[in-house]
Design a protein around this motif. Structure first.
Motif, short mmCIF file in Angstrom:
data_model
loop_
_atom_site.label_atom_id
_atom_site.label_comp_id
_atom_site.label_asym_id
_atom_site.label_seq_id
_atom_site.Cartn_x
_atom_site.Cartn_y
_atom_site.Cartn_z
N ASN A 63 32.31 61.27 -25.23
CA ASN A 63 31.28 59.92 -26.13
C ASN A 63 29.48 59.93 -25.70
OD1 ASN A 63 33.27 58.83 -27.05
ND2 ASN A 63 34.22 57.96 -25.35
N PRO B 275 27.12 62.83 -26.09
CA PRO B 275 26.78 63.84 -25.99
C PRO B 275 24.86 64.29 -25.28
CG PRO B 275 27.11 63.39 -27.95
CD PRO B 275 27.06 62.63 -26.91
N VAL C 252 21.60 60.10 -39.44
CA VAL C 252 21.67 60.56 -38.02
C VAL C 252 19.42 60.94 -38.85
CG1 VAL C 252 21.28 61.62 -36.46
CG2 VAL C 252 23.51 60.88 -37.34
N THR D 250 24.19 67.65 -36.62
CA THR D 250 24.60 66.67 -35.79
C THR D 250 25.31 66.52 -34.45
OG1 THR D 250 24.79 65.68 -38.74
CG2 THR D 250 25.06 64.33 -37.08
N GLY D 251 24.15 65.68 -34.00
CA GLY D 251 25.26 65.33 -32.46
C GLY D 251 25.17 66.26 -31.51
N LYS D 252 24.61 67.14 -32.03
CA LYS D 252 24.86 68.54 -31.07
C LYS D 252 23.51 68.73 -30.48
CE LYS D 252 27.47 71.92 -33.28
NZ LYS D 252 27.90 72.05 -35.07
#
Lengths: 388, 388
Positions: free
Chosen positions: A216, A218, B306, B357-359
């Motif tokens: 959760n 990252p 985001v 996104t989120g990487k």
């Protein structure tokens, strides 16, 4: 389809774990030397382990694998030796000279790559003259066991060794067992340290690779701090925005070609906001340089002969005119400019001066950060501490 | 002298290896859970090793150490437990909460740091809420056994675990033996992989740390290629010098705040010349972008919600005026700009489009390089190969 650097191979998804590889793994011929034997013995005695890694150990079925690849039963005599020269296989595919190291990861693969590179640094004496040419092959994002088995099968065919970082214990176990069955030397890079940390903390590891759905967190605050540091450092490069020196964590000062820019970028990747200020004879330095905390300023210096050589190459590659070039790279000028920088450093005795001749950026960065943290923490034992 | 983050300690050179530490090592209290036990057992069974690392193993004298530190004979009851809360020792020095991991290297220490960080990624579930706070301490450039023993002694006092990368076998041996004698859990990060490579190549490692006098090849061609890549990439940042796109290995295109700059820098550190081209609605893209080999162009895209959040934070931190801010970060505009970028990507189907996104930057970099090498080599098995 163009040939791969090593061997072209059939589509993995259709063949992995279900059929035998096209050709059987090569028998391993281990070149051995008395020096290696001495070294191996020393390590084996020290660690209480055995070095022997002879192939074809009888193994049990691979846990977690639906249909494990069949162990090699016989060897094709045409492929029975690992040649150090380039050769063509029967299907015309070029095989590259040298031994192969497979690096497999369920994440980015940067950890296994970094570790293998560092270990290869111990073999520079024979890598440089191609006495023991090595090819590394990085397989990143390997998150299912079929892909994994396909890669290990290919490693067996190629006579490669296998290194891996696999967070999921069942994947790591499959890799280990498959390598045993196939007689492939293998090393689990992160397993031992993860295990040691688990014991130390009394907490079990998540077993999830980075970016997996169950993970959760990252992107941490530290991550965004690093991104910010990179952006700051690029904007400040080469003396830009001297007003902002006050906002930098670290300020580097030195003459042209002392490696300020790549060093700044390397430090920025580690989360430090770095500004670099070029010292050029006849150009006044920004006043802010002498107003900021002198404990964060580092002077860089370099041997004049080396610097001249670097500058000559640089001037040539940039296509400088003859006049600029002589000013920039002639020995008298180089020496005078280094002396000019030396006088500035002498007037600011709180700035540590680092001699960068022959040092890689990473090495200079280690010195800078050691001093930076020493001074910040006033520890008698030089260390860089972080909290998690 | 200001307090160190953990414990201040006497000058090493005068005390290391010759006297007992000022206070005895703390007894280890291992928090254990049934989950950890299950995991440990699984790994122990798989590896055929024992997890047990109980302290105070009887050890022989440390080879290579003139006067090995005496093993701890008794424990002071006042320091007998590892507290997870900050506390003050008798001399008023603040001890930081959490467990410690010592990282010792004869070089820069980046390999041991990288490996420990990667392994700590497996404990994020408890690090984030500070359920198992961890402090790491990096000791780099440790090249004599007295220093080494001083640090290990300090680790014993602090109840820390020790990880190390030491090229010199006698130093590694000293570390291992000292940790055994003192009952400290320890992990040799590079030993196993170096050993495996030695067996594989049939060549013994040099045993010399990077930069040691016996190492003649400190800076390779690849090294200078990396420095050049960094300098190229900085110059090309944010659409500068579009004429030079042709010289780039990799070109990144995306709207503002898709991470083009830090991603470029990360790839440059790995030796790739990267140019990045911003996509801004209403601004024409450089013609050269459509003239270069489309196989080296990568589109970046991100979730609009985001992106809006990131842009709002960015606009605030940059102190944009209300009008600019609304244009830059209002939802309608963000969506429209992403659609605009999407149309450009659709018109150039050879460009892979990566959803970031989120990487983390490292993760996106892994995807870019996997695709880059796949396309270059046309292998059916995605791998990044290098020659040494």
């Amino acid at each position: 389809m163009i040939a791969c650097p090593v061997l072209s191979l059939p589509n993995l998804n259709s063949t992995a774990s279900t059929s035998e590889p096209n050709s059987e793994p090569q028998a391993r011929k281990l070149k051995s030397s008395s020096q290696l034997n001495r070294w191996s013995r020393a390590r084996a005695i020290r660690s209480g382990r055995k070095l022997d890694r002879s192939g074809n150990q009888s193994g049990q079925a691979v846990a977690g694998v639906k249909s494990p690849p069949p162990p090699p039963v016989h060897f094709q005599s045409t492929e029975s030796s690992v040649s150090l020269e380039t050769e063509k296989t029967s299907d015309g595919v070029e095989k590259t000279a040298g031994k192969s190291i497979y690096m497999i990861s369920d994440g980015t693969g940067w950890t296994v790559e970094h570790s293998v590179n560092a270990a290869l640094g111990q073999f520079e004496h024979c890598l440089v003259d191609r006495g023991c040419a090595v090819n590394t092959h990085l397989f990143s994002g390997i998150d299912d066991v079929e892909q994994l088995m396909g890669i290990i099968k290919q490693a067996a065919k190629e006579g490669a060794m296998v290194t891996y970082t696999l967070a999921d214990p069942s994947m790591a176990e499959s890799a280990e067992q498959a390598c045993k069955i196939w007689g492939i030397p293998s090393t689990d890079i992160l397993g031992p340290i993860t295990e040691a940390i688990a014991s130390h903390l009394g907490v079990s590891p998540s077993g999830l690779p980075r970016g997996a759905p169950g993970r959760n967190f990252p992107l941490s605050d530290e991550y965004f701090k690093r991104i910010e540091a990179i952006e700051f450092t690029i904007k400040q490069d080469d003396g830009a925005l001297p007003k902002n020196l006050i906002k930098a964590d670290i300020v580097l000062a030195g003459v042209s070609r002392t490696g300020k820019t790549p060093l700044s970028i390397y430090l920025a990747q580690k989360g430090y906001k770095v500004a670099n200020v070029p010292i050029v004879m006849g150009v006044e330095l920004p006043k802010t340089l002498f107003q900021v905390d002198p404990e964060k300023v580092f002077g860089l210096t370099v041997n004049s002969v080396v610097l001249q050589a670097i500058r000559r190459a640089r001037a040539k590659s940039l296509g400088f005119g003859a006049e600029v070039r002589s000013n920039y790279s002639e020995m008298d000028y180089v020496r005078e400019e280094l002396e000019f920088a030396g006088r500035i450093f002498a007037q600011n005795p709180a700035w540590p001066v680092i001699e960068v001749t022959g040092k890689a950026i990473e090495e200079t960065a280690a010195v800078v950060l050691r001093l930076y943290h020493d001074r910040k923490n006033r520890c008698s034992m030089p260390r860089i501490s972080k909290r998690y």
